[in-house]
Scaffold this motif. Structure first.
Motif, PDB file in Angstrom:
ATOM      1  N   MET A 158       0.830  -1.204   0.000  1.00 52.81           N
ATOM      2  CA  MET A 158       0.000   0.000   0.000  1.00 52.81           C
ATOM      3  C   MET A 158       0.870   1.261   0.000  1.00 52.81           C
ATOM      4  SD  MET A 158      -3.067  -0.719  -0.332  1.00 52.81           S
ATOM      5  CE  MET A 158      -3.828  -2.300  -0.552  1.00 52.81           C
ATOM      6  N   PHE A 160      -1.168   4.541  -1.193  1.00 55.21           N
ATOM      7  CA  PHE A 160      -2.375   4.671  -0.364  1.00 55.21           C
ATOM      8  C   PHE A 160      -2.034   4.807   1.112  1.00 55.21           C
ATOM      9  CE2 PHE A 160      -3.974   2.082  -4.034  1.00 55.21           C
ATOM     10  CZ  PHE A 160      -4.528   3.171  -4.672  1.00 55.21           C
ATOM     11  N   GLU A 161      -0.788   4.520   1.470  1.00 57.31           N
ATOM     12  CA  GLU A 161      -0.322   4.748   2.835  1.00 57.31           C
ATOM     13  C   GLU A 161       0.998   5.513   2.747  1.00 57.31           C
ATOM     14  OE1 GLU A 161      -1.915   4.059   5.475  1.00 57.31           O
ATOM     15  OE2 GLU A 161      -3.404   2.572   4.853  1.00 57.31           O
ATOM     16  N   ALA A 221       1.309  11.611  -5.618  1.00 57.40           N
ATOM     17  CA  ALA A 221      -0.029  11.058  -5.410  1.00 57.40           C
ATOM     18  C   ALA A 221      -0.177   9.747  -6.194  1.00 57.40           C
ATOM     19  CB  ALA A 221      -1.078  12.054  -5.862  1.00 57.40           C
ATOM     20  N   PRO A 222      -1.050   8.856  -5.697  1.00 58.56           N
ATOM     21  CA  PRO A 222      -1.194   7.539  -6.342  1.00 58.56           C
ATOM     22  C   PRO A 222      -1.462   7.626  -7.839  1.00 58.56           C
ATOM     23  CG  PRO A 222      -2.472   7.608  -4.322  1.00 58.56           C
ATOM     24  CD  PRO A 222      -1.902   8.981  -4.511  1.00 58.56           C
ATOM     25  N   ILE A 275       1.284   3.147 -11.534  1.00 56.53           N
ATOM     26  CA  ILE A 275       1.469   1.760 -11.112  1.00 56.53           C
ATOM     27  C   ILE A 275       0.143   1.033 -11.279  1.00 56.53           C
ATOM     28  CG2 ILE A 275       1.980   0.260  -9.160  1.00 56.53           C
ATOM     29  CD1 ILE A 275       3.717   2.515  -8.027  1.00 56.53           C
ATOM     30  N   GLY A 276       0.153  -0.101 -11.961  1.00 56.60           N
ATOM     31  CA  GLY A 276      -1.061  -0.898 -12.095  1.00 56.60           C
ATOM     32  C   GLY A 276      -1.266  -1.730 -10.854  1.00 56.60           C
ATOM     33  N   MET A 277      -2.539  -1.901 -10.462  1.00 54.38           N
ATOM     34  CA  MET A 277      -2.769  -2.664  -9.243  1.00 54.38           C
ATOM     35  C   MET A 277      -3.946  -3.616  -9.414  1.00 54.38           C
ATOM     36  SD  MET A 277      -2.549  -1.363  -5.398  1.00 54.38           S
ATOM     37  CE  MET A 277      -2.720  -2.520  -4.047  1.00 54.38           C
ATOM     38  N   PHE A 282      -6.531  -5.988  -7.172  1.00 53.58           N
ATOM     39  CA  PHE A 282      -6.976  -6.115  -5.783  1.00 53.58           C
ATOM     40  C   PHE A 282      -7.559  -7.497  -5.511  1.00 53.58           C
ATOM     41  CE2 PHE A 282      -6.899  -1.679  -6.743  1.00 53.58           C
ATOM     42  CZ  PHE A 282      -6.487  -1.065  -5.576  1.00 53.58           C
TER      43      PHE A 282
END
Lengths: 417, 374
Positions: free
Chosen positions: B59, B64-65, B83-84, B89-91, B93
């Motif tokens: 994260m 996100f963190e 910022a994200p 970056i592909g993520m 979940f």
């Protein structure tokens, strides 16, 4: 076995029959659980409302009390330009004698007075002298009151002696009969109900919109806070429910009136002068403020329950895919809350459109809604037929909007919690 | 031993964690001083039990963190304050996070639309990405109409469609059943190989980590216990946690009695028996130790010169697993050994209660730190 053949169980009974038998017990049990509530609602809700709605077009009073006159009037041609003949007056004299005896003549007078004022006094006067009437009756009646010489009274008398009437609905829509007896819009200055329906719709829409704007951020906060904090906040949201509606409304009066808390504060801060205190209550502003406050929880709760089910990973996914926080919110988060907005809006709007206590207390004259007029006709003017017609139109309006909502948004998309 | 194959220092690192610490409440460190270099094109897995800090690391990398301390570098540049949505970056979940109000096409088009690509380009890229995960023809479906495996393929395609250089996967196969999971493991691996993207993968499933990764970082208690290739991790665990967490393990508790040559040592067991083992951590004489032997390295009825350590025991449990038998042998008093024996005709006599001999080579028995149960 071919698929065309009906399936049977081992002993040869058709499968469907066998299945129905097997599930009958649980079906009966389910039915038994619903029966008490169903009976209760039927007796206390549906039957009275149905009875009330019938009154909006039922019109048996005149025919019941003056049966002979009504029968004799059938042969009178109202377009002939002449008064009814002696047979009608004879029948009327007999009816009036009976009705005066039974003291029911006033009722008919009152009923016909809704159509044209003057009927009530005419009937009461004629009823009082009915016993002493002597033939020829036509002259006798004309002697009692000149109005019996007026064709318009006779026309209305004949029209409203029918079993069913549309006059209540016409009145509720500000439509009346002109001199010639044709249906026509009432002159603008005499229109009441259409404007009120419009105002009710407009205010309800405005209140719904205000509720959405105010509830959305709160619900979002509620759904994102950790459980212990969101529970506390939720209690604050629900707190108004534990206070009487009357108390909440009257405290708005204390806050908003000219010598009230808010105006005092404004004067003290120098925002308004002492002479220029704002009129925020007993007008539309008061109605809007108080009703928005009272209906807000009905928007927050469905919104919150929908937002709670939106996983935080949606927003994160949108961000990781390159969306700015605003784009992610507008394109990913908001569309997923549509179900909550829809449910909350329908709840608030339907509650607002029939709201009574709050507008009655804080609405003044320009802040009253259609429900206040319905209440007036029920309790003060005692014109139940008109009240019923207004209520039916309101009910039809709500059902229509509900159907439109179903068509546009889809009722299956609604989530109440 | 050649422990450097784990490659603690990576040349031209693409992703770098530098002394990264993370605390949520200001009292407990979830990540304690993480240093990790990830090479370009590498498939690195963060493996560990829940609460070990692996997801937090992911994260932080995704943005996100925020790290409480230290910095994260991507392509040599610090991304701590980026910022994200600017990280590119592909993520993927765990719950797929496909947008339910959009069709599959719209889901895949989303990252391209926010990058303001033309609609022709979008169409071309989306259909290419769908073909890659063999989901062509699903454009107009909604996420709700897909099975778990299909949804996961779409999620992978969506993370790849804007051609990021780095893909993060947060337990992406956790919700799938076993068979589908294994199939998807190979598919993801093949996609990684054909595209050459860098993948950072988080899982708590050790077999998944071993199957897919170039390197595995085993997390526990906020630190990397061992960072190595799957072979090294399995064959040469550096400590008792890794030995226990990766694969099956026989554990012998004892005390180091004496040091021998070739880094071997003698260990005295609770029942006074003495065995020889490899002193991996150079533990001192007299120190408590927990030894690790893989089940397949335990030899059944060994020949005289085949092994250095021998004991006689009795089979207490024999489980038939098709291609092999899994035996539970009691030896050294109360100690139980798990061993795997290939399914062969001569082994049909291995039933409960049979007396057998067990043995192993000293090099296969690794004396580590005393094991502390998780």
């Amino acid at each position: 076995m071919s698929t065309a053949e009906a399936l049977v169980t081992a002993d040869g009974t058709p499968l469907k029959v066998s299945l129905a038998r097997a599930t009958r017990r649980s079906k009966i049990r389910a039915l038994m659980l619903v029966v008490p509530l169903f009976v209760f609602i039927l007796i206390t809700f549906f039957i009275p409302i149905g009875d009330m709605l019938l009154r909006s077009f039922q019109n048996e009073l005149v025919g019941d009390i003056l049966p002979k006159t009504v029968k004799a009037l059938e042969n009178w041609d109202e377009s002939s330009g002449e008064l009814p003949d002696e047979t009608v007056f004879t029948a009327m004299a007999e009816d009036f004698k009976v009705a005066a005896e039974n003291k029911t003549i006033g009722k008919v007078g009152l009923r016909l007075n809704y159509e044209k004022s003057g009927f009530s006094s005419l009937f009461r006067k004629s009823g009082r002298r009915a016993k002493k009437l002597e033939p020829p009756y036509k002259e006798a009646f004309l002697e009692i009151d000149k109005k019996w010489n007026d064709l318009e009274y006779w026309r209305i008398f004949k029209r409203e002696s029918a079993k069913f009437t549309k006059s209540y609905y016409l009145a509720a829509l500000d439509v009346g009969y002109d001199e010639a007896g044709n249906i026509a819009m009432k002159p603008e200055e005499k229109q009441i109900y259409l404007n009120l329906f419009l105002r009710t719709l407009k205010l309800s829409l405005l209140i719904t919109a205000l509720c959405i704007i105010l509830a959305y951020p709160v619900s979002y906060l509620l759904s994102t806070l950790p459980a212990n904090k969101s529970n506390l906040l939720l209690i604050l949201v629900l707190l108004p429910f534990w206070t009487s509606l009357l108390v909440r409304t009257t405290s708005w009066i204390a806050l908003l009136q000219q010598e009230g808390v808010l105006n005092d504060l404004f004067v003290w801060l120098g925002i308004v002068s002492d002479d220029g205190r704002l009129a925020m209550i007993h007008n539309q502003t008061g109605t809007i403020i108080a009703m928005t406050h009272i209906l807000l929880p009905f928007m927050i709760l469905p919104l919150y329950s929908v937002m709670k089910t939106i996983p935080p990973s949606y927003m994160r996914a949108a961000r990781s895919l390159g969306a700015t926080p605003l784009t992610a919110f507008v394109r990913v988060y908001m569309p997923n809350t549509v179900a909550g907005i829809g449910a909350g809006s329908i709840l608030v709007f339907i509650l607002a459109i029939g709201y009574y206590i709050t507008p009655a207390l804080v609405g003044g004259t320009e802040g009253t809604l259609i429900s206040n007029l319905i209440a007036y006709h029920l309790s003060t003017s005692l014109n139940w037929g008109l009240a019923a017609a207004l209520g039916t139109i309101l009910l039809g309006l709500v059902l229509f909007l509900y159907l439109m909502y179903d068509k546009i948004v889809g009722i299956d998309n609604m989530k109440l919690g | 031993m050649d422990n450097n194959s784990s490659g603690d220092a990576v040349k031209n690192a693409f992703v770098q964690f530098k002394d990264v610490q993370k605390s949520y409440d200001g009292e407990v460190l979830v990540v304690k001083g993480l240093n990790l270099d990830i090479a370009k094109g590498e498939f690195l897995t963060m493996l560990g039990p829940s609460g070990s800090g692996k997801s937090t690391c992911l994260m932080m990398l995704a943005g996100f963190e925020m790290p409480t301390h230290g910095e994260i570098l991507l392509g040599g540049k610090s991304i701590t304050n980026i910022a994200p949505h600017h990280r590119g970056i592909g993520m993927v979940f765990q719950n797929y996070a496909l947008f339910p109000h959009m069709t599959i096409f719209e889901n895949l088009a989303f990252p391209l639309e926010v990058r303001k690509m033309s609609s022709d380009q979008i169409k071309e890229k989306v259909s290419k990405a769908l073909d890659m995960v063999r989901m062509g023809g699903f454009e107009s479906r909604r996420p709700g109409q897909l099975s778990g495996g299909q949804a996961q393929r779409i999620a992978v395609a969506r993370a790849l469609v804007f051609e990021p250089e780095l893909i993060l996967m947060d337990e992406p196969l956790g919700a799938l059943d076993k068979q589908l999971r294994e199939q998807m493991q190979y598919e993801i691996k093949h996609i990684h190989e054909s595209l050459g993207v860098t993948v950072v993968y988080v899982t708590h499933d050790q077999s998944e980590a071993l199957t897919m990764s170039d390197r595995v970082a085993v997390f526990n208690d906020g630190i990397i216990q061992q960072l190595a290739t799957p072979e090294v991790l399995y064959e040469e665990p550096k400590n008792a946690f890794v030995a226990q967490f990766i694969g099956e393990n026989n554990k012998l508790e004892g005390k180091i009695k004496s040091q021998l040559e070739n880094n071997l040592c003698e260990v005295e067991l609770a029942g006074d028996q003495v065995v020889t083992a490899l002193n991996v951590q150079n533990r001192e004489v007299g120190a408590e130790t927990s030894m690790s032997i893989r089940p397949e390295r335990v030899v059944l009825n060994p020949q005289e010169n085949q092994v250095d350590n021998m004991a006689s025991g009795k089979i207490v449990e024999s489980i038939y697993l098709g291609d092999h038998l899994r035996l539970n042998v009691r030896a050294f008093g109360e100690q139980e050994f798990v061993m795997k024996v290939p399914n062969a005709t001569e082994h049909s006599s291995l039933v409960e209660g049979t007396d057998v001999g067990v043995g192993w080579r000293s090099e296969d028995c690794r004396a580590l730190d005393p094991f502390i149960p998780i």
